[in-house]
Scaffold this motif. Structure first.
Motif, PDB file in Angstrom:
ATOM      1  N   SER A  74      41.918  31.318  29.668  1.00  0.00           N
ATOM      2  CA  SER A  74      41.619  31.392  28.241  1.00  0.00           C
ATOM      3  C   SER A  74      40.617  30.322  27.836  1.00  0.00           C
ATOM      4  O   SER A  74      40.478  29.306  28.514  1.00  0.00           O
ATOM      5  CB  SER A  74      42.905  31.259  27.416  1.00  0.00           C
ATOM      6  OG  SER A  74      43.539  30.030  27.678  1.00  0.00           O
ATOM      7  N   VAL A  75      39.928  30.590  26.719  1.00  0.00           N
ATOM      8  CA  VAL A  75      38.953  29.650  26.164  1.00  0.00           C
ATOM      9  C   VAL A  75      39.103  29.591  24.645  1.00  0.00           C
ATOM     10  O   VAL A  75      39.563  30.542  24.017  1.00  0.00           O
ATOM     11  CB  VAL A  75      37.485  30.028  26.485  1.00  0.00           C
ATOM     12  CG1 VAL A  75      37.210  30.005  27.970  1.00  0.00           C
ATOM     13  CG2 VAL A  75      37.100  31.364  25.890  1.00  0.00           C
ATOM     14  N   THR A  76      38.687  28.455  24.083  1.00  0.00           N
ATOM     15  CA  THR A  76      38.510  28.346  22.640  1.00  0.00           C
ATOM     16  C   THR A  76      37.058  28.701  22.382  1.00  0.00           C
ATOM     17  O   THR A  76      36.147  28.105  22.972  1.00  0.00           O
ATOM     18  CB  THR A  76      38.815  26.918  22.152  1.00  0.00           C
ATOM     19  OG1 THR A  76      40.149  26.601  22.499  1.00  0.00           O
ATOM     20  CG2 THR A  76      38.629  26.820  20.645  1.00  0.00           C
ATOM     21  N   GLN A 131      33.905  29.660  19.525  1.00  0.00           N
ATOM     22  CA  GLN A 131      33.453  29.521  18.145  1.00  0.00           C
ATOM     23  C   GLN A 131      31.954  29.747  18.068  1.00  0.00           C
ATOM     24  O   GLN A 131      31.193  29.180  18.846  1.00  0.00           O
ATOM     25  CB  GLN A 131      33.785  28.119  17.618  1.00  0.00           C
ATOM     26  CG  GLN A 131      33.373  27.895  16.179  1.00  0.00           C
ATOM     27  CD  GLN A 131      33.644  26.479  15.716  1.00  0.00           C
ATOM     28  OE1 GLN A 131      33.629  25.535  16.508  1.00  0.00           O
ATOM     29  NE2 GLN A 131      33.885  26.315  14.430  1.00  0.00           N
ATOM     30  N   GLU A 182      37.478  29.066  14.819  1.00  0.00           N
ATOM     31  CA  GLU A 182      37.728  29.070  16.257  1.00  0.00           C
ATOM     32  C   GLU A 182      38.754  30.155  16.571  1.00  0.00           C
ATOM     33  O   GLU A 182      39.667  30.393  15.789  1.00  0.00           O
ATOM     34  CB  GLU A 182      38.324  27.730  16.704  1.00  0.00           C
ATOM     35  CG  GLU A 182      37.399  26.573  16.568  1.00  0.00           C
ATOM     36  CD  GLU A 182      38.070  25.266  16.995  1.00  0.00           C
ATOM     37  OE1 GLU A 182      39.191  25.299  17.568  1.00  0.00           O
ATOM     38  OE2 GLU A 182      37.479  24.215  16.745  1.00  0.00           O
ATOM     39  N   THR A 199      41.066  31.825  20.094  1.00  0.00           N
ATOM     40  CA  THR A 199      41.420  31.697  21.504  1.00  0.00           C
ATOM     41  C   THR A 199      41.262  33.064  22.150  1.00  0.00           C
ATOM     42  O   THR A 199      41.832  34.045  21.687  1.00  0.00           O
ATOM     43  CB  THR A 199      42.868  31.196  21.676  1.00  0.00           C
ATOM     44  OG1 THR A 199      42.977  29.910  21.051  1.00  0.00           O
ATOM     45  CG2 THR A 199      43.232  31.071  23.146  1.00  0.00           C
ATOM     46  N   ARG A 215      41.736  35.323  25.566  1.00  0.00           N
ATOM     47  CA  ARG A 215      42.570  35.364  26.773  1.00  0.00           C
ATOM     48  C   ARG A 215      42.124  36.520  27.675  1.00  0.00           C
ATOM     49  O   ARG A 215      41.328  37.355  27.260  1.00  0.00           O
ATOM     50  CB  ARG A 215      44.031  35.535  26.371  1.00  0.00           C
ATOM     51  CG  ARG A 215      44.576  34.337  25.607  1.00  0.00           C
ATOM     52  CD  ARG A 215      46.023  34.535  25.167  1.00  0.00           C
ATOM     53  NE  ARG A 215      46.573  33.343  24.566  1.00  0.00           N
ATOM     54  CZ  ARG A 215      46.335  32.958  23.308  1.00  0.00           C
ATOM     55  NH1 ARG A 215      45.569  33.679  22.525  1.00  0.00           N
ATOM     56  NH2 ARG A 215      46.866  31.845  22.842  1.00  0.00           N
ATOM     57  N   LYS A 247      31.613  26.474  20.565  1.00  0.00           N
ATOM     58  CA  LYS A 247      32.662  26.190  21.548  1.00  0.00           C
ATOM     59  C   LYS A 247      32.841  27.363  22.500  1.00  0.00           C
ATOM     60  O   LYS A 247      32.894  28.505  22.084  1.00  0.00           O
ATOM     61  CB  LYS A 247      34.004  25.918  20.860  1.00  0.00           C
ATOM     62  CG  LYS A 247      34.045  24.619  20.116  1.00  0.00           C
ATOM     63  CD  LYS A 247      35.436  24.294  19.666  1.00  0.00           C
ATOM     64  CE  LYS A 247      35.419  22.929  18.987  1.00  0.00           C
ATOM     65  NZ  LYS A 247      36.759  22.493  18.647  1.00  0.00           N
ATOM     66  N   THR A 270      37.518  25.633  27.922  1.00  0.00           N
ATOM     67  CA  THR A 270      38.763  26.058  28.548  1.00  0.00           C
ATOM     68  C   THR A 270      39.938  25.414  27.826  1.00  0.00           C
ATOM     69  O   THR A 270      39.813  24.361  27.206  1.00  0.00           O
ATOM     70  CB  THR A 270      38.816  25.683  30.036  1.00  0.00           C
ATOM     71  OG1 THR A 270      38.730  24.277  30.163  1.00  0.00           O
ATOM     72  CG2 THR A 270      37.713  26.350  30.811  1.00  0.00           C
ATOM     73  N   THR A 271      41.077  26.071  27.917  1.00  0.00           N
ATOM     74  CA  THR A 271      42.291  25.525  27.320  1.00  0.00           C
ATOM     75  C   THR A 271      43.030  24.749  28.410  1.00  0.00           C
ATOM     76  O   THR A 271      42.419  23.953  29.100  1.00  0.00           O
ATOM     77  CB  THR A 271      43.144  26.657  26.703  1.00  0.00           C
ATOM     78  OG1 THR A 271      43.468  27.600  27.723  1.00  0.00           O
ATOM     79  CG2 THR A 271      42.386  27.358  25.584  1.00  0.00           C
TER      80      THR A 271
END
Length: 113
Positions: free
Chosen positions: A23-25, A27, A33, A35, A37, A52, A55-56
């Protein structure tokens, strides 16, 4: 790699992509923002700052499809802030026949910088 900051950047053409693993944040500009997945898709318009793509708490693998004119190569340009912090990207080789979108590139954010 988990916890990697991608850095604010723009592309020379629109990018469509999908998260394959992790997953990533994400933006765009000053929008909210979100998330993303595994199984989610994203769109990065040409010339718009991707603020943005971080990575989380887990590694991420994604596919990116660059929609470009024939003969154009995919490009990424980091904003001045990102360049000052030493973030960069190594260009990837183009596919057979020189077509930029012949096949998507699998990218690990750890490959940045």
């Amino acid at each position: 790699m988990a916890g990697t900051t991608g850095g604010a950047h723009v592309h020379n053409g629109p990018v469509f992509g999908s998260i394959e693993k992790g997953s990533v944040t994400f933006q765009l500009g000053t929008e909210a923002e979100v998330t993303l997945r595994a199984g989610d898709v994203f769109y990065e318009p040409a010339g718009v700052v991707v603020s943005k793509f971080d990575t989380t708490t887990e590694d991420v693998v994604f596919l990116g499809y660059f929609l470009l004119r024939e003969g154009s190569a995919p490009e990424i340009e980091f904003t001045a802030h990102a360049q000052a912090s030493g973030i960069g990207i190594r260009p990837r080789p183009r596919g057979a026949g020189g077509r930029a979108c012949e096949r998507p590139a699998r990218v690990h954010l750890a490959d940045l910088g």
